[in-house]
Each structure stands twice: as structure tokens, then as C-alpha cells.
Design an enzyme around this catalytic site. Structure first.
Site, PDB file in Angstrom:
ATOM      1  N   GLY A  87     -82.632 -24.034  16.461  1.00  0.00           N
ATOM      2  CA  GLY A  87     -83.110 -24.328  17.803  1.00  0.00           C
ATOM      3  C   GLY A  87     -84.478 -23.709  18.028  1.00  0.00           C
ATOM      4  N   ARG A  90     -88.913 -19.906  19.661  1.00  0.00           N
ATOM      5  CA  ARG A  90     -90.151 -19.345  20.227  1.00  0.00           C
ATOM      6  C   ARG A  90     -91.052 -20.455  20.759  1.00  0.00           C
ATOM      7  NH1 ARG A  90     -94.472 -17.767  15.611  1.00  0.00           N
ATOM      8  NH2 ARG A  90     -94.074 -19.442  14.127  1.00  0.00           N
ATOM      9  N   GLY A 123     -89.673 -14.304  20.118  1.00  0.00           N
ATOM     10  CA  GLY A 123     -90.142 -15.520  20.764  1.00  0.00           C
ATOM     11  C   GLY A 123     -91.646 -15.653  20.838  1.00  0.00           C
ATOM     12  N   ASP A 249     -85.197 -28.915   9.139  1.00  0.00           N
ATOM     13  CA  ASP A 249     -85.645 -28.782  10.530  1.00  0.00           C
ATOM     14  C   ASP A 249     -87.150 -29.004  10.653  1.00  0.00           C
ATOM     15  OD1 ASP A 249     -85.202 -26.129   9.119  1.00  0.00           O
ATOM     16  OD2 ASP A 249     -86.599 -25.491  10.676  1.00  0.00           O
TER      17      ASP A 249
END
Length: 483
Positions: A87, A90, A123, A249
Site C-alpha cells: 500500500g 509514503r 512516510g 507493485d
């Protein structure tokens, strides 16, 4: 502020499984460093009346545009072959902007703070890698390779702790979309067929409406992505680009190059070239990129099996048949791409042998990949002594004979070569020099590189320094992903 934002946030309307609503985390002292005015114009955005202070607030996420709806997208991925749920850890997608021509673009902030997917991460992003993505993604665009682009870079005024303390930054990334193979893996792992069907229909509606009326949408989507990704990796191979982290990804469903972490361009031709510090086994080496493309596409196909056919055996058979065409399709496209690089019109049964002879010679003599093709176009390059070689002369004689086949002329061949052989690429040592200076507040070289890389097929001899590889081989050059 009249800027021209026009948001229509279709992804935000998908079920909660697909994303988390999250705002960027405000930063203390944002400072706009770069604004891509050419891209802004393409997006029908006008920042001419916005002062730097407000630009800094906008592109740091401290002041979100009207109509935006920021989310972090859920996805999974095979990272170096190992599956994990991921997911946006950041990044936030602030929305989908529509141009006056109704073109849709994702606007994403990268380095905008923690999200529900951050796990142990902070992040944040570091200035150097964000500037690096800016310059290389822009270079790829002007090399005519599908890619995400960069609209702005802002310093956050906050320190980020990595191997050392570095300046924080936020990149504004623009893309046709941020759907990934990993998005499908995430939904497939939940084993919710309804959500998978929603995702397939959404993808086709957004990217591939020409297959909307298909009798087998899942299978046709697989075929479309196989074609898109085959062409993309051909483009990478054409210019010597090594992505460095081809996890599932990082494979975009829109067919764009995405996530420029440890990428780099090959100088000396060696098919086993790897730059990424974390790719110790060479999984994502230059020569492996086509194989990994197929591997990733196979993972994509696995996600679609339940909707290709209700009969699992039949679904696997159909998906396998689609994937089995990859090698031949890639080989055909690669051969045609190399013919173009060598100015070869038509097809001759000896073409592959001629191409492989040159590549093998380049590898043996450690010749520069980009400059070899420039030299064959009779253009000036530095360090051309390597081509004063009997074996190269012998090969060149064969090449010249092949050029005039099918009634072709040398001038016509050079025109073809000039359209696909860049005169300049983002040379690794120059990128590093520009980033080092930029970290110290000097963007002069960075801006000079951006200007030259906007016309990679038309470079003056005065730019020879920027066309040349490092004085010493980049065999020890390493890249890092920045997280």
C-alpha cells in the site's frame, strides 16, 4: 486562486477495500524548488499568478486544492519474488484531474507523511531521490517512453533520517493512473470475486474502453497488458534503461514506467549490468528485464483466473496460451527495434547474427552502448578510439552491405537511426553531480541537464561532455531506493 484544477475522483468512489482516506501530514517550512511549467500547461493549469509561498503550500500538501480527495491506495506485491501486502506508505493520491480535453491524470504527492500502510516507515522522502525521479522521469518522457511525470518538488524544511540525516522533500507525480499488478494481487488475496470484478471493470473503463464490450473482459485485459508491457520493456532495452526494482507493485496497469528508485542507464554494454544496491543476485539485471516482465504478467494472470472462466482448468489454459505468446512477440519486437537502431530497412535472415555480433563485440571491448550507435551515425563523440579496431571494421563492412539492401541509402538509414538512438541520456555520473550540487542549494547543473534532456535526439557538439560516459567505467556505480 484560479489555477484550473478540475477534480473527478473515480478511485475514491471504489469500495473501502481499495484505499484509505488520509490527508498529507503538514510540514513546517515548505519551499518550492522546481515547478514543471511545460507539464502544467499540458494539464491546463496556470500557476503564473501564484506566489512561491502559496506554491510551496500547495505542493507540500499544506493547502489542498478544492475538489481534491486524498487517499492512500492499497496494493500488494512480489518484492524480489516474495509476496507481501503493501500500500501507499509514503504517498497520497490527492485526486484525478481532468484537462479541458477530458484527459484524466492522477495527481500524487510522494513523501507526504505516514499512512495506514506505512508499517514502520516515516512516510517521508529525501530530497536527492525526489530530484532524481524528477529528472529521470522527464528524460524518459522526452525519450518517447511511456512514463509517469513530475510536476513539482518541494523541500519540507524537515530532516529525514536514513543512513544519514538528509533534507526532506515531496514530489508531485502525474500519471495516467497508479493501478499496479500489485493492486490486483491485493484484491485477489482477499478472495472477494465481487471486488475483483469491480476492479476489472474500473480498469477497462478508465484505461481500455475499447474492450468494454468484450465477451471475456478478464482475458482481453490480460492480452492488452501483455502487449503494453512488452512494448515498454522493448523501449527500456532500446535506451539501456535498467529499472532496478521490477517488483509486481512497480508494474503499472496503464503501461507507464513507474517508481524510479534505484534505476540507472547503462554506459558500458554488459547485459548483466545491475546498479541497485539491494539486487545482489542480479534478479533485475538489464538482460533479465524481459523475463521478469513475463514473470510479473504471470502473477497478473493468476489474479484474473476466477473471471477468465468459471472452469479453473479452462481459465488456466486460456491464460497460459496468452502468456506463451510473450517470448515470440518480444523477440519480434526486439529484432525490429534493433533493426531501427542500426538503420536496417526490410528483413534479412542474417539480421539477428549481425546484431549479436555487434553486441558481443561491444561487451568484449567494453564499448559504450549509447555512443556506439551515435558513432555509427557518423556523429562526433569523445573517446572514439575503441572503434579503431579490426574486428569492428570487419563487422562494419557487413553492416554497410546490409544497409543498401532493398534499395536503401545510407542517408535514409541515418534518418531512421536518428529517430530511435538518443544522442544524450541521463548519464549516471552527471546525475549524481547535479544532485550533490542541488543538495547544497545549487540547481544550475540540474536545470542544464533538464534543458538538454528535453531534446535527446538533437544535441549540439557543445554538449559532448554531457553525452560522454564517466571517465572511468561505472562498474562500481550503485543506486539506492531512498526508503
Amino acid at each position: 486562486m484560479t489555477i484550473g484544477w478540475h477534480f473527478d475522483n473515480s478511485y475514491s468512489r471504489l469500495p473501502k477495500t481499495f484505499k484509505e482516506n488520509i490527508n498529507p501530514v503538514a510540514v513546517n517550512a515548505p519551499e518550492i524548488l522546481i515547478l514543471n511549467k511545460d507539464l502544467a500547461n499540458k494539464l491546463d493549469l496556470d500557476f503564473s499568478n501564484i506566489n512561491d509561498d502559496d506554491l510551496s503550500k500547495i505542493f507540500s500538501g499544506n493547502l489542498l486544492p478544492e475538489g481534491s480527495n486524498s487517499i492512500a491506495q492499497a496494493y500488494a506485491g512480489h518484492q524480489f519474488g516474495h509476496f507481501t501486502m503493501l500500500g501507499d506508505g509514503r504517498a497520497v493520491l490527492i485526486g484525478e484531474h481532468l484537462t479541458k480535453n477530458n484527459e484524466r491524470f492522477d495527481i500524487q504527492f510522494k513523501g507526504s507523511g505516514r499512512t495506514p500502510f506505512s508499517r514502520s516507515g516515516d512516510g517521508r522522502a529525501v530530497l536527492g531521490p525526489m530530484l532524481r525521479e524528477y529528472i529521470i522521469s522527464e528524460a524518459m518522457h522526452f525519450l518517447k517512453i511511456p512514463t509517469t511525470r513530475s510536476l513539482a518538488v518541494v523541500k519540507t524544511g524537515e530532516d529525514v533520517v536514513r543512513e544519514q540525516i538528509s533534507q526532506g522533500a515531496i514530489l508531485t507525480r502525474v500519471a495516467l493512473g497508479h493501478l499496479r499488478v500489485g493492486t490486483f494481487q491485493y484484491i485477489a488475496a482477499k478472495q472477494n470475486i465481487s471486488d475483483l470484478e469491480i476492479l476489472i471493470n474500473y480498469t477497462i473503463e478508465k484505461y481500455y474502453p475499447n474492450i468494454k464490450s468484450s465477451k471475456n473482459k478478464a482475458l482481453d485485459l490480460l492480452n492488452v497488458l501483455i502487449e503494453k508491457q512488452t512494448q515498454l520493456v522493448i523501449d527500456w532495452m532500446r535506451v539501456g534503461f535498467i529499472h532496478g526494482v521490477m517488483n509486481t507493485d512497480n508494474m503499472s496497469i496503464s503501461g507507464e514506467t513507474i517508481d524510479y528508485g534505484p534505476c540507472a542507464f547503462m554506459d558500458v554494454y554488459d547485459p548483466k549490468t545491475v546498479f541497485s544496491s539491494i539486487d545482489q543476485l542480479g534478479r533485475y539485471a538489464y538482460e533479465n528485464q524481459p523475463k521478469i516482465t513475463k514473470w510479473n504478467l504471470t502473477r497478473f494472470a493468476e489474479c484474473l483466473i476466477p473471471l477468465i472462466s468459471t472452469n479453473e482448468d479452462e481459465a488456466i489454459k486460456l491464460a497460459t496460451e496468452a502468456l506463451d505468446k510473450f517470448e515470440q512477440n518480444y523477440e519480434t519486437k526486439w529484432l525490429n527495434m534493433m533493426r531501427d537502431k542500426l538503420g536496417l530497412y526490410g528483413e534479412d535472415k542474417e539480421d539477428k547474427n549481425l546484431i549479436m555480433e555487434l553486441l558481443n563485440w561491444m561487451k568484449e571491448k567494453k564499448a559504450d552502448y549509447t555512443n556506439t550507435f551515435i558513432f555509427l551515425m557518423n556523429k562526433t563523440i569523445k573517446n572514439s578510439e575503441v572503434y579503431d579496431n579490426a574486428d569492428f571494421d570487419l563487422w562494419k563492412t557487413k553492416w554497410m552491405k546490409r544497409l543498401v539492401m532493398f534499395g536503401n541509402t545510407h542517408d535514409k538509414s541515418v534518418d531512421l537511426m536518428s529517430s530511435c538512438n538518443p544522442m544524450v541520456i541521463p548519464r549516471n555520473h552527471k546525475i549524481e553531480e547535479a544532485l550533490m550540487l542541488a543538495n547544497n542549494g545549487d540547481l544550475t547543473l540540474f536545470n542544464k541537464l533538464i534543458k538538454i534532456l528535453k531534446n535527446p535526439y538533437l544535441v549540439n557538439n557543445g554538449d559532448l561532455e554531457l553525452m560522454s560516459p564517466a571517465p572511468h567505467s561505472d562498474e562500481k556505480y550503485q543506486t539506492f531506493c531512498g526508503t
